[in-house]
Design a protein around this motif. Structure first.
Motif, short mmCIF file in Angstrom:
data_model
loop_
_atom_site.label_atom_id
_atom_site.label_comp_id
_atom_site.label_asym_id
_atom_site.label_seq_id
_atom_site.Cartn_x
_atom_site.Cartn_y
_atom_site.Cartn_z
N LEU A 107 0.83 -1.20 0.00
CA LEU A 107 0.00 0.00 0.00
C LEU A 107 0.87 1.25 0.00
N GLN A 108 0.56 2.16 -0.91
CA GLN A 108 1.28 3.43 -1.03
C GLN A 108 0.28 4.59 -0.98
N LYS A 109 0.80 5.76 -0.73
CA LYS A 109 -0.03 6.96 -0.62
C LYS A 109 -0.82 7.22 -1.91
N ASN A 110 -0.24 6.94 -3.06
CA ASN A 110 -0.89 7.26 -4.33
C ASN A 110 -1.94 6.25 -4.77
N LYS A 115 -8.90 2.87 4.22
CA LYS A 115 -8.89 4.30 3.87
C LYS A 115 -8.17 5.18 4.88
N THR A 116 -8.17 4.79 6.17
CA THR A 116 -7.65 5.71 7.18
C THR A 116 -6.56 5.15 8.09
N GLN A 117 -6.48 3.83 8.24
CA GLN A 117 -5.59 3.27 9.25
C GLN A 117 -4.40 2.48 8.69
N ALA A 118 -4.57 1.84 7.56
CA ALA A 118 -3.57 0.90 7.05
C ALA A 118 -2.20 1.54 6.84
N VAL A 137 -4.20 -3.91 -7.26
CA VAL A 137 -4.52 -2.65 -7.94
C VAL A 137 -4.46 -2.80 -9.46
N ARG A 138 -5.17 -1.90 -10.11
CA ARG A 138 -5.04 -1.68 -11.54
C ARG A 138 -5.18 -0.18 -11.74
N ASP A 139 -4.24 0.40 -12.42
CA ASP A 139 -4.23 1.86 -12.62
C ASP A 139 -4.38 2.61 -11.29
N LEU A 140 -3.72 2.11 -10.27
CA LEU A 140 -3.69 2.68 -8.92
C LEU A 140 -5.02 2.55 -8.16
N GLU A 141 -6.07 2.00 -8.79
CA GLU A 141 -7.34 1.77 -8.09
C GLU A 141 -7.24 0.47 -7.30
N VAL A 142 -7.62 0.52 -6.02
CA VAL A 142 -7.57 -0.65 -5.15
C VAL A 142 -8.82 -1.50 -5.37
N TYR A 143 -8.60 -2.77 -5.71
CA TYR A 143 -9.68 -3.73 -5.92
C TYR A 143 -9.85 -4.64 -4.70
N GLY A 144 -8.78 -4.83 -3.93
CA GLY A 144 -8.82 -5.67 -2.75
C GLY A 144 -7.53 -5.48 -1.96
N TYR A 145 -7.52 -6.02 -0.75
CA TYR A 145 -6.32 -5.89 0.08
C TYR A 145 -6.31 -6.94 1.18
#
Length: 170
Positions: A8-11, A29-32, A47-55
């Motif tokens: 996980l990165q800021k962007n 969104k706030t703690q990870a 991710v794909r194109d920086l959009e998070v699909y799962g984690y």
């Protein structure tokens, strides 16, 4: 374009992520990132194109040996240490828009693989998780996780993980 697993990165775009559970959405969104910065856990995102699909998030963990010794299926009798080293799969979630696509399975396989690789460097007897609801319990039980004690925590041994990683998966 293909999805990729990344720390996980800021962007990474997390604001649209919605898995159907407010607690899991809030964590991403706030703690990870804060937990990563503090060295508490590591979150890996799909991710794909920086959009998070799962984690998922992983961290080190330990439990009292008594919890394991009292369960004969875990075969940890005779252990002389007060605590058993583990990996904690603290969270695993897939955006609701992508359920049923195999992303949950992919994320769990990645978490198991990372935990197994880490256990070769720093000992761990398995992976522990706390399923958030009945659907999560059903998901984890398909992979061989077993409830411990009161059933709040579920466990999968490193031996089982090794077998799962080297065979076909459920």
């Amino acid at each position: 374009m293909l999805h990729s697993l990344q720390p996980l990165q800021k962007n990474h775009r997390r604001s649209a992520f919605h898995c159907g559970n407010a607690q899991l959405d809030h964590y991403l969104k706030t703690q990870a990132r804060q937990d990563q910065a503090r060295g508490i856990s590591q979150t890996t995102v799909l991710v794909r194109d920086l959009e998070v699909y799962g984690y998922y998030s992983l961290s080190n963990y330990s439990l009292k040996t008594d919890l394991f010794v009292s369960n004969p299926t875990l075969k940890l009798r005779g252990v002389q240490y007060p605590d058993i080293p583990l990996h904690l799969l603290g969270r695993l979630a897939v955006d609701i828009r992508y359920r049923g696509t195999g992303m949950g399975k992919y994320l769990l396989q990645s978490a198991m693989s990372r935990a197994y690789d880490s256990a070769q460097i720093s000992a761990s007897v398995g992976l522990i998780t706390q399923p958030i609801d009945q659907n999560a319990q059903n998901f984890y039980s398909k992979w061989g996780f077993q409830p411990l004690g009161t059933g709040v925590l579920w466990f999968l041994s490193m031996k089982s993980i090794a077998l799962l990683l080297n065979t076909s998966h459920p």
